[in-house]
Write a protein that holds these residues in place. Structure first.
Motif, PDB file in Angstrom:
ATOM      1  N   GLU A  73     -30.624   9.929  -6.946  1.00  0.00           N
ATOM      2  CA  GLU A  73     -29.516   9.911  -6.153  1.00  0.00           C
ATOM      3  C   GLU A  73     -28.323   8.991  -6.037  1.00  0.00           C
ATOM      4  O   GLU A  73     -27.978   9.516  -5.378  1.00  0.00           O
ATOM      5  CB  GLU A  73     -30.331  10.636  -4.741  1.00  0.00           C
ATOM      6  N   ALA A  74     -29.368   8.263  -6.121  1.00  0.00           N
ATOM      7  CA  ALA A  74     -28.336   6.940  -6.909  1.00  0.00           C
ATOM      8  C   ALA A  74     -27.102   6.984  -7.103  1.00  0.00           C
ATOM      9  O   ALA A  74     -26.506   6.127  -7.043  1.00  0.00           O
ATOM     10  CB  ALA A  74     -29.305   5.862  -7.316  1.00  0.00           C
ATOM     11  N   GLY A  75     -26.674   7.695  -7.972  1.00  0.00           N
ATOM     12  CA  GLY A  75     -25.470   8.024  -9.368  1.00  0.00           C
ATOM     13  C   GLY A  75     -24.810   8.325  -8.165  1.00  0.00           C
ATOM     14  O   GLY A  75     -23.507   7.906  -9.102  1.00  0.00           O
ATOM     15  N   GLU A  76     -25.238   8.986  -6.962  1.00  0.00           N
ATOM     16  CA  GLU A  76     -24.300   9.572  -6.265  1.00  0.00           C
ATOM     17  C   GLU A  76     -23.736   9.227  -5.091  1.00  0.00           C
ATOM     18  O   GLU A  76     -22.455   8.685  -5.256  1.00  0.00           O
ATOM     19  CB  GLU A  76     -24.710  10.784  -5.507  1.00  0.00           C
ATOM     20  N   LYS A  77     -25.086   7.980  -5.022  1.00  0.00           N
ATOM     21  CA  LYS A  77     -24.089   7.842  -3.604  1.00  0.00           C
ATOM     22  C   LYS A  77     -24.304   5.953  -3.282  1.00  0.00           C
ATOM     23  O   LYS A  77     -23.862   5.197  -2.313  1.00  0.00           O
ATOM     24  CB  LYS A  77     -25.717   7.545  -2.658  1.00  0.00           C
ATOM     25  N   VAL A  78     -24.722   5.140  -5.128  1.00  0.00           N
ATOM     26  CA  VAL A  78     -24.436   4.154  -4.649  1.00  0.00           C
ATOM     27  C   VAL A  78     -23.559   3.689  -6.018  1.00  0.00           C
ATOM     28  O   VAL A  78     -22.305   3.066  -6.554  1.00  0.00           O
ATOM     29  CB  VAL A  78     -26.022   3.369  -5.590  1.00  0.00           C
ATOM     30  N   ALA A  79     -23.879   4.174  -7.258  1.00  0.00           N
ATOM     31  CA  ALA A  79     -23.143   4.020  -8.425  1.00  0.00           C
ATOM     32  C   ALA A  79     -24.268   4.778  -9.870  1.00  0.00           C
ATOM     33  O   ALA A  79     -25.569   4.642  -9.546  1.00  0.00           O
ATOM     34  CB  ALA A  79     -23.127   2.211  -8.950  1.00  0.00           C
ATOM     35  N   ARG A  80     -23.235   4.790 -10.861  1.00  0.00           N
ATOM     36  CA  ARG A  80     -23.737   5.387 -11.756  1.00  0.00           C
ATOM     37  C   ARG A  80     -24.968   4.794 -12.690  1.00  0.00           C
ATOM     38  O   ARG A  80     -23.932   3.934 -14.099  1.00  0.00           O
ATOM     39  CB  ARG A  80     -22.505   6.299 -13.045  1.00  0.00           C
ATOM     40  N   PRO A  81     -25.689   4.748 -13.171  1.00  0.00           N
ATOM     41  CA  PRO A  81     -26.869   3.568 -13.479  1.00  0.00           C
ATOM     42  C   PRO A  81     -26.410   3.942 -15.477  1.00  0.00           C
ATOM     43  O   PRO A  81     -26.545   5.737 -15.283  1.00  0.00           O
ATOM     44  CB  PRO A  81     -28.173   3.802 -13.402  1.00  0.00           C
ATOM     45  N   SER A  82     -25.937   2.740 -16.110  1.00  0.00           N
ATOM     46  CA  SER A  82     -25.889   3.511 -17.395  1.00  0.00           C
ATOM     47  C   SER A  82     -27.609   3.611 -17.771  1.00  0.00           C
ATOM     48  O   SER A  82     -27.059   3.384 -19.521  1.00  0.00           O
ATOM     49  CB  SER A  82     -25.494   1.547 -17.523  1.00  0.00           C
ATOM     50  N   VAL A  83     -28.326   3.208 -17.581  1.00  0.00           N
ATOM     51  CA  VAL A  83     -29.623   3.003 -18.211  1.00  0.00           C
ATOM     52  C   VAL A  83     -30.682   3.189 -17.537  1.00  0.00           C
ATOM     53  O   VAL A  83     -30.283   2.600 -16.792  1.00  0.00           O
ATOM     54  CB  VAL A  83     -29.968   2.706 -19.657  1.00  0.00           C
ATOM     55  N   ILE A  84     -32.120   3.707 -17.555  1.00  0.00           N
ATOM     56  CA  ILE A  84     -32.912   3.909 -17.256  1.00  0.00           C
ATOM     57  C   ILE A  84     -34.198   2.737 -18.203  1.00  0.00           C
ATOM     58  O   ILE A  84     -34.030   3.608 -19.619  1.00  0.00           O
ATOM     59  CB  ILE A  84     -33.690   5.233 -17.378  1.00  0.00           C
ATOM     60  N   GLY A  93     -47.094   3.497 -15.243  1.00  0.00           N
ATOM     61  CA  GLY A  93     -46.030   3.279 -15.529  1.00  0.00           C
ATOM     62  C   GLY A  93     -44.286   3.371 -14.557  1.00  0.00           C
ATOM     63  O   GLY A  93     -45.212   4.374 -13.578  1.00  0.00           O
ATOM     64  N   ARG A  94     -43.782   2.966 -15.024  1.00  0.00           N
ATOM     65  CA  ARG A  94     -42.455   2.639 -13.709  1.00  0.00           C
ATOM     66  C   ARG A  94     -41.598   2.986 -14.754  1.00  0.00           C
ATOM     67  O   ARG A  94     -41.118   2.146 -15.861  1.00  0.00           O
ATOM     68  CB  ARG A  94     -42.502   2.008 -12.812  1.00  0.00           C
ATOM     69  N   SER A  95     -40.652   3.627 -14.371  1.00  0.00           N
ATOM     70  CA  SER A  95     -38.712   3.964 -14.860  1.00  0.00           C
ATOM     71  C   SER A  95     -38.225   3.100 -13.421  1.00  0.00           C
ATOM     72  O   SER A  95     -38.087   3.353 -12.313  1.00  0.00           O
ATOM     73  CB  SER A  95     -38.040   5.685 -14.714  1.00  0.00           C
ATOM     74  N   GLN A  96     -37.136   2.054 -14.220  1.00  0.00           N
ATOM     75  CA  GLN A  96     -36.313   1.436 -13.240  1.00  0.00           C
ATOM     76  C   GLN A  96     -34.759   2.007 -13.150  1.00  0.00           C
ATOM     77  O   GLN A  96     -34.406   1.880 -14.477  1.00  0.00           O
ATOM     78  CB  GLN A  96     -36.392  -0.300 -13.498  1.00  0.00           C
ATOM     79  N   ILE A  97     -33.716   1.478 -12.118  1.00  0.00           N
ATOM     80  CA  ILE A  97     -31.993   1.450 -12.451  1.00  0.00           C
ATOM     81  C   ILE A  97     -32.841   0.624 -11.323  1.00  0.00           C
ATOM     82  O   ILE A  97     -32.644   0.343 -10.315  1.00  0.00           O
ATOM     83  CB  ILE A  97     -31.374   2.345 -12.015  1.00  0.00           C
ATOM     84  N   CYS A  98     -31.453  -0.389 -12.104  1.00  0.00           N
ATOM     85  CA  CYS A  98     -31.227  -1.816 -10.840  1.00  0.00           C
ATOM     86  C   CYS A  98     -29.185  -1.631 -10.760  1.00  0.00           C
ATOM     87  O   CYS A  98     -28.198  -1.608 -11.590  1.00  0.00           O
ATOM     88  CB  CYS A  98     -30.647  -3.319 -12.045  1.00  0.00           C
ATOM     89  N   PHE A  99     -28.842  -1.974  -9.925  1.00  0.00           N
ATOM     90  CA  PHE A  99     -27.719  -2.715  -8.770  1.00  0.00           C
ATOM     91  C   PHE A  99     -27.498  -4.247  -8.681  1.00  0.00           C
ATOM     92  O   PHE A  99     -28.313  -4.032  -8.063  1.00  0.00           O
ATOM     93  CB  PHE A  99     -26.709  -1.329  -7.768  1.00  0.00           C
ATOM     94  N   ASP A 134     -29.657  -7.427 -17.341  1.00  0.00           N
ATOM     95  CA  ASP A 134     -28.283  -6.679 -18.070  1.00  0.00           C
ATOM     96  C   ASP A 134     -27.907  -5.897 -17.992  1.00  0.00           C
ATOM     97  O   ASP A 134     -26.934  -5.748 -17.705  1.00  0.00           O
ATOM     98  CB  ASP A 134     -28.928  -7.621 -19.803  1.00  0.00           C
ATOM     99  N   LYS A 135     -28.847  -4.996 -17.893  1.00  0.00           N
ATOM    100  CA  LYS A 135     -27.732  -3.859 -17.469  1.00  0.00           C
ATOM    101  C   LYS A 135     -28.230  -3.506 -15.869  1.00  0.00           C
ATOM    102  O   LYS A 135     -27.852  -1.757 -15.636  1.00  0.00           O
ATOM    103  CB  LYS A 135     -29.670  -2.406 -17.284  1.00  0.00           C
ATOM    104  N   CYS A 136     -27.972  -4.159 -15.368  1.00  0.00           N
ATOM    105  CA  CYS A 136     -27.762  -3.541 -13.761  1.00  0.00           C
ATOM    106  C   CYS A 136     -25.973  -3.805 -13.766  1.00  0.00           C
ATOM    107  O   CYS A 136     -25.719  -4.293 -13.976  1.00  0.00           O
ATOM    108  CB  CYS A 136     -27.934  -5.348 -13.109  1.00  0.00           C
ATOM    109  N   VAL A 137     -26.752  -2.547 -12.907  1.00  0.00           N
ATOM    110  CA  VAL A 137     -24.956  -2.046 -12.927  1.00  0.00           C
ATOM    111  C   VAL A 137     -23.749  -3.040 -11.265  1.00  0.00           C
ATOM    112  O   VAL A 137     -24.674  -2.913 -10.786  1.00  0.00           O
ATOM    113  CB  VAL A 137     -24.840  -0.414 -12.575  1.00  0.00           C
TER     114      VAL A 137
END
Length: 232
Positions: A73-84, A93-99, A134-137
């Motif tokens: 849901e983060a892409g809709e409510k915060v910003a579209r992440p560039s990469v996971i 094992g973990r998947s991460q997105i950063c803003f 560096d992938k933080c949007v």
């Protein structure tokens, strides 16, 4: 994505890509993500606070996102992440997105992370860099004013946190920690969500767990993590 990494984190990332419409994931083979509670770390003396009631959900909601599948849901409510970003395998094992914030040279960050049985959100003010930072949007929704629905926010004092959460089960000079444990039979929503899963038993209880950690520098919070998960 490299097929040789098709393990737990890769499966998580592929599922999230399908949910969000993203086209790529990046594997990083290190544990430089110092802020992560899901990375492999040496076990320390923890704490747990069993409860007859599930703790208030407001403590685990930030940017209008509840824990569970926040990346979806983060892409809709915060910003579209560039990469996971993917790290670890099996239980780590973990998947991460950063803003990051527009102001203060991206000083404030909001990170969402999903693992095998838990998900977490991190509020960070400064701190060391890490591979993948560096992938933080950039998002205008990220600032030092961002808070959980219950009012946990960067810059708060330990006393302010305790007024919201009560007495912590672990205290130190630079941090406090809360750990919750709640056992319950599956709700109708959980039954519907997990219907058809081979490892789901509707008549057996779920063990819900939650963790909140807050770290301080000069008596002000610079790191807040809210984590939840459940097992059966």
């Amino acid at each position: 994505m490299n097929p040789k990494h098709f393990g737990v984190p890769a499966v998580l990332a592929l599922t999230i890509i399908a949910w969000t419409g993203l086209s790529s994931a990046q594997w990083i083979a290190d544990d430089s993500d110092w802020w992560s509670l899901l990375r492999p770390i040496e076990e320390e003396g923890g704490c747990s606070t069993p409860s007859k009631e599930k703790p208030t959900e407001n403590n685990f909601v930030i940017a209008d996102l509840r824990q569970g599948h926040p990346i979806r849901e983060a892409g809709e409510k915060v910003a579209r992440p560039s990469v996971i970003i993917e790290r670890g395998d099996a239980s780590t094992g973990r998947s991460q997105i950063c803003f990051r914030s527009v102001s203060e040279r991206g000083r404030f960050k909001l990170i969402f992370e999903e693992g095998e049985v838990a998900s977490a959100a991190y509020l960070i003010d400064g701190g060391p860099s890490w591979r993948g930072a560096d992938k933080c949007v950039v998002s205008p929704k990220i600032s030092g004013n961002l808070a959980t629905q219950s009012g946990l926010h960067l810059g708060m004092t330990a006393a302010q946190a305790e007024r919201i959460l009560g007495k912590p089960c672990i205290e130190s000079n630079d941090g406090i920690e809360y750990a919750f444990d709640f056992s319950h039979l599956p709700t109708s929503d959980e039954r519907q969500r997990l219907k058809g899963h081979g490892d789901f038993y509707p008549d057996e209880p779920f063990d819900w767990f939650g963790t909140i950690q807050i770290k301080f520098h000069r008596a002000k919070a610079y790191y807040i993590v809210i984590l939840t998960g459940d097992t059966q």
